[in-house]
Design an enzyme around this catalytic site. Structure first.
Site, PDB file in Angstrom:
ATOM      1  N   ASP A  82       0.841  -1.200   0.000  1.00 49.41           N
ATOM      2  CA  ASP A  82       0.000   0.000   0.000  1.00 49.41           C
ATOM      3  C   ASP A  82       0.888   1.267   0.000  1.00 49.41           C
ATOM      4  O   ASP A  82       1.979   1.255   0.599  1.00 49.41           O
ATOM      5  CB  ASP A  82      -0.863  -0.063   1.279  1.00 49.41           C
ATOM      6  CG  ASP A  82      -2.073   0.849   1.234  1.00 49.41           C
ATOM      7  OD1 ASP A  82      -2.451   1.297   0.143  1.00 49.41           O
ATOM      8  OD2 ASP A  82      -2.656   1.099   2.321  1.00 49.41           O
ATOM      9  N   HIS A  83       0.439   2.327  -0.629  1.00 47.38           N
ATOM     10  CA  HIS A  83       1.077   3.660  -0.566  1.00 47.38           C
ATOM     11  C   HIS A  83       2.592   3.658  -0.413  1.00 47.38           C
ATOM     12  O   HIS A  83       3.115   3.989   0.658  1.00 47.38           O
ATOM     13  CB  HIS A  83       0.517   4.457   0.612  1.00 47.38           C
ATOM     14  CG  HIS A  83      -0.888   4.881   0.424  1.00 47.38           C
ATOM     15  ND1 HIS A  83      -1.261   5.898  -0.416  1.00 47.38           N
ATOM     16  CD2 HIS A  83      -2.025   4.400   0.965  1.00 47.38           C
ATOM     17  CE1 HIS A  83      -2.571   6.039  -0.387  1.00 47.38           C
ATOM     18  NE2 HIS A  83      -3.064   5.138   0.431  1.00 47.38           N
ATOM     19  N   GLY A 181      -8.510   6.818   7.892  1.00 51.84           N
ATOM     20  CA  GLY A 181      -8.837   7.051   9.299  1.00 51.84           C
ATOM     21  C   GLY A 181     -10.340   7.091   9.496  1.00 51.84           C
ATOM     22  O   GLY A 181     -11.102   6.769   8.583  1.00 51.84           O
ATOM     23  N   GLY A 209      -9.625   4.648   2.028  1.00 56.09           N
ATOM     24  CA  GLY A 209     -10.350   5.169   3.185  1.00 56.09           C
ATOM     25  C   GLY A 209     -11.631   4.415   3.464  1.00 56.09           C
ATOM     26  O   GLY A 209     -12.655   5.007   3.823  1.00 56.09           O
ATOM     27  N   SER A 211     -12.669   2.565   5.867  1.00 54.88           N
ATOM     28  CA  SER A 211     -13.214   2.485   7.229  1.00 54.88           C
ATOM     29  C   SER A 211     -14.241   3.574   7.470  1.00 54.88           C
ATOM     30  O   SER A 211     -13.954   4.752   7.258  1.00 54.88           O
ATOM     31  CB  SER A 211     -12.091   2.634   8.267  1.00 54.88           C
ATOM     32  OG  SER A 211     -11.239   1.528   8.214  1.00 54.88           O
ATOM     33  N   ASN A 230     -10.114  -0.477   0.206  1.00 48.59           N
ATOM     34  CA  ASN A 230      -9.077  -0.644   1.234  1.00 48.59           C
ATOM     35  C   ASN A 230      -9.661  -0.434   2.622  1.00 48.59           C
ATOM     36  O   ASN A 230     -10.339   0.574   2.866  1.00 48.59           O
ATOM     37  CB  ASN A 230      -7.979   0.407   1.041  1.00 48.59           C
ATOM     38  CG  ASN A 230      -7.143   0.174  -0.189  1.00 48.59           C
ATOM     39  OD1 ASN A 230      -7.331  -0.808  -0.903  1.00 48.59           O
ATOM     40  ND2 ASN A 230      -6.217   1.075  -0.443  1.00 48.59           N
ATOM     41  N   VAL A 231      -9.364  -1.358   3.526  1.00 48.18           N
ATOM     42  CA  VAL A 231      -9.805  -1.217   4.918  1.00 48.18           C
ATOM     43  C   VAL A 231      -8.609  -1.395   5.838  1.00 48.18           C
ATOM     44  O   VAL A 231      -7.981  -2.468   5.860  1.00 48.18           O
ATOM     45  CB  VAL A 231     -10.898  -2.253   5.271  1.00 48.18           C
ATOM     46  CG1 VAL A 231     -11.293  -2.129   6.734  1.00 48.18           C
ATOM     47  CG2 VAL A 231     -12.116  -2.082   4.375  1.00 48.18           C
ATOM     48  N   ALA A 232      -8.281  -0.356   6.578  1.00 42.21           N
ATOM     49  CA  ALA A 232      -7.150  -0.412   7.506  1.00 42.21           C
ATOM     50  C   ALA A 232      -7.598  -0.124   8.937  1.00 42.21           C
ATOM     51  O   ALA A 232      -7.528  -0.978   9.822  1.00 42.21           O
ATOM     52  CB  ALA A 232      -6.071   0.585   7.077  1.00 42.21           C
ATOM     53  N   THR A 233      -8.083   1.079   9.175  1.00 41.26           N
ATOM     54  CA  THR A 233      -8.340   1.536  10.544  1.00 41.26           C
ATOM     55  C   THR A 233      -9.323   0.640  11.296  1.00 41.26           C
ATOM     56  O   THR A 233      -9.060   0.239  12.432  1.00 41.26           O
ATOM     57  CB  THR A 233      -8.869   2.989  10.518  1.00 41.26           C
ATOM     58  OG1 THR A 233      -7.922   3.785   9.801  1.00 41.26           O
ATOM     59  CG2 THR A 233      -9.040   3.546  11.919  1.00 41.26           C
TER      60      THR A 233
HETATM   61  P1  13P Z   1      -8.902   3.378   6.285  1.00 43.03           P
HETATM   62  O1  13P Z   1      -7.827   3.486   7.327  1.00 43.03           O
HETATM   63  O2  13P Z   1      -9.857   4.506   6.307  1.00 43.03           O
HETATM   64  O3  13P Z   1      -9.585   2.043   6.330  1.00 43.03           O
HETATM   65  O4  13P Z   1      -8.176   3.489   4.857  1.00 43.03           O
HETATM   66  C1  13P Z   1      -7.469   2.419   4.340  1.00 43.03           C
HETATM   67  C2  13P Z   1      -6.732   2.771   3.113  1.00 43.03           C
HETATM   68  O5  13P Z   1      -7.236   3.410   2.219  1.00 43.03           O
HETATM   69  C3  13P Z   1      -5.364   2.266   2.984  1.00 43.03           C
HETATM   70  O6  13P Z   1      -4.736   2.704   1.830  1.00 43.03           O
END
Ligand code: 13P
Length: 284
Positions: A82-83, A181, A209, A211, A230-233
Site C-alpha cells: 500500500d502507498h 482514518g 479510506g 473504514s 481498502n480497509v485499515a483503521t
Molecule cells: P482506512 O484506514 O480509512 O480504512 O483506509 C485504508 C486505506 O485506504 C489504505 O490505503
C-alpha cells in the site's frame, strides 16, 4: 494455489459489479483471520501491508506467510504493498513475492507522477505484478503519511484518462472525497466526479479510506466502478479492542495464544461484514 496478481481479480470485480476488499494486516494473526474470512465467504482476497508494516515485520516474512496462506487456500489471494513512494522498496517487495504494488506519487505534479508510475509499471508488467497509482490526494492519516483536509485534492477525470494512457497502469485510485482514518461525520463523496472518471477510464478503480464509509455510499461507489476497497483503521481497531477487552476481563493473563483468540475472531467478523457490503461473497 500461489499468490496471484490482483489485476484479474479486480478486472472481474469491475465487470461484474462488486469490489474485492484489501485488508491492511500487521500481524500473522490478522493475516490468518482475513484469510479464514475469505475462505468461508468464498471470496477473492487482497492482503495488504503499508510501508510501516514492511519495516515492522520485513517484506520476506510477510511474503512467506502470505505464500503459505495462498498455498492452503481455495480462494485466490494477492499480496499488495500500500502507498509506497520508494521505487527501491517496491522492487524489494516484488522480489520477496508481492503480487501487487502501489506507487503513490500523488504528491508530485502530474508529469512526475506519470514518470514515477510508469517506471514501476515497466518492471511490474514483466513480473505479472499489478500496479496501483493515485491521482488527486486522499486526505487523512495512513502510517506516517498525513494529508490535511485542506490539502486533499479530488482527481480530475480528464487527467485520469490521460494518466492511464501515458502510464499503462492497470488500476487507479482517484481521490473522490474519502479519507484515511475515521470520519468526523459522513464523508463527502463526489459521486458525479466518480461517474465521469468511470466513464472515461476502463481499468478497475480503487476506493481508499474504506473504514467508516456508510454502506449505501460504499455500494454506490461500487456500482459506479470502484472494484477494490481498502480497509485499515477499522480492522486495526477490531484487533486491538478485542485484546483490550480481554485484559479487562483477564488482567493477569500472560499468554498471547489466549488474547489472540478474541483478536482473531474480531478481525474475522469485521472482514466478513466488509466482504458482504462489497458484494464479493460467493464469487469463487
Ligand atoms: P482506512 O484506514 O480509512 O480504512 O483506509 C485504508 C486505506 O485506504 C489504505 O490505503
Amino acid at each position: 494455489m500461489e499468490l496471484v496478481s490482483s489485476t484479474p481479480l479486480l478486472v472481474e470485480a469491475r465487470a461484474r459489479g462488486y469490489a474485492v476488499v484489501a485488508f491492511n494486516i500487521h500481524t500473522l494473526e490478522m493475516l490468518q483471520a482475513v484469510v479464514e474470512a475469505a475462505e468461508t465467504a468464498r471470496s477473492p482476497l487482497i492482503l495488504q501491508t503499508t510501508v510501516g508494516t514492511v519495516h515492522h515485520l520485513g517484506a520476506e516474512y510477510i511474503a512467506a506467510a502470505a505464500k503459505v496462506a495462498a498455498s492452503q487456500a481455495t480462494v485466490p489471494i494477492a499480496l499488495h504493498l500500500d502507498h509506497c513512494q520508494d521505487f527501491d522498496l517496491i522492487l524489494k517487495c516484488m522480489r520477496a513475492g508481492y503480487t501487487s504494488v502501489m506507487m503513490d506519487a500523488s504528491m508530485y505534479p502530474f508529469a512526475e507522477n506519470v514518470r514515477r508510475t510508469k517506471a514501476v509499471v515497466d518492471v511490474a508488467q514483466a513480473l505479472n505484478v499489478n500496479v496501483e497509482a493515485e491521482l488527486g490526494k486522499v486526505g487523512g492519516v495512513e502510517d506516517n503519511i498525513v494529508v490535511d483536509e485542506a490539502d486533499a485534492l479530488l482527481a480530475d477525470p480528464a487527467e485520469c484518462a490521460a494518466f492511464i494512457e501515458q502510464t499503462g497502469v492497470p488500476t487507479l485510485a482517484p481521490a473522490i472525497g474519502t479519507a484515511h482514518g475515521i470520519y468526523h461525520g459522513e464523508p463527502k463523496i463526489d459521486f458525479a466526479r466518480l461517474e465521469q472518471i468511470a466513464r472515461m477510464v476502463e481499468v478497475p478503480l480503487v476506493l481508499h479510506g474504506g473504514s467508516g464509509i456508510p454502506t449505501a455510499q460504499v455500494q454506490r461507489c461500487i456500482a459506479l466502478g470502484m472494484a477494490k476497497m481498502n480497509v485499515a483503521t477499522e480492522l486495526k481497531n477490531a484487533f486491538s479492542q478485542a485484546i483490550r477487552q480481554f485484559f479487562i476481563d483477564h488482567p493477569s493473563s500472560l499468554d498471547p495464544r489466549q488474547y489472540m483468540v478474541p483478536a482473531k475472531a474480531g478481525v474475522k467478523q469485521l472482514a466478513r461484514e466488509k466482504m458482504e457490503i462489497c458484494g464479493c461473497v460467493n464469487r469463487v
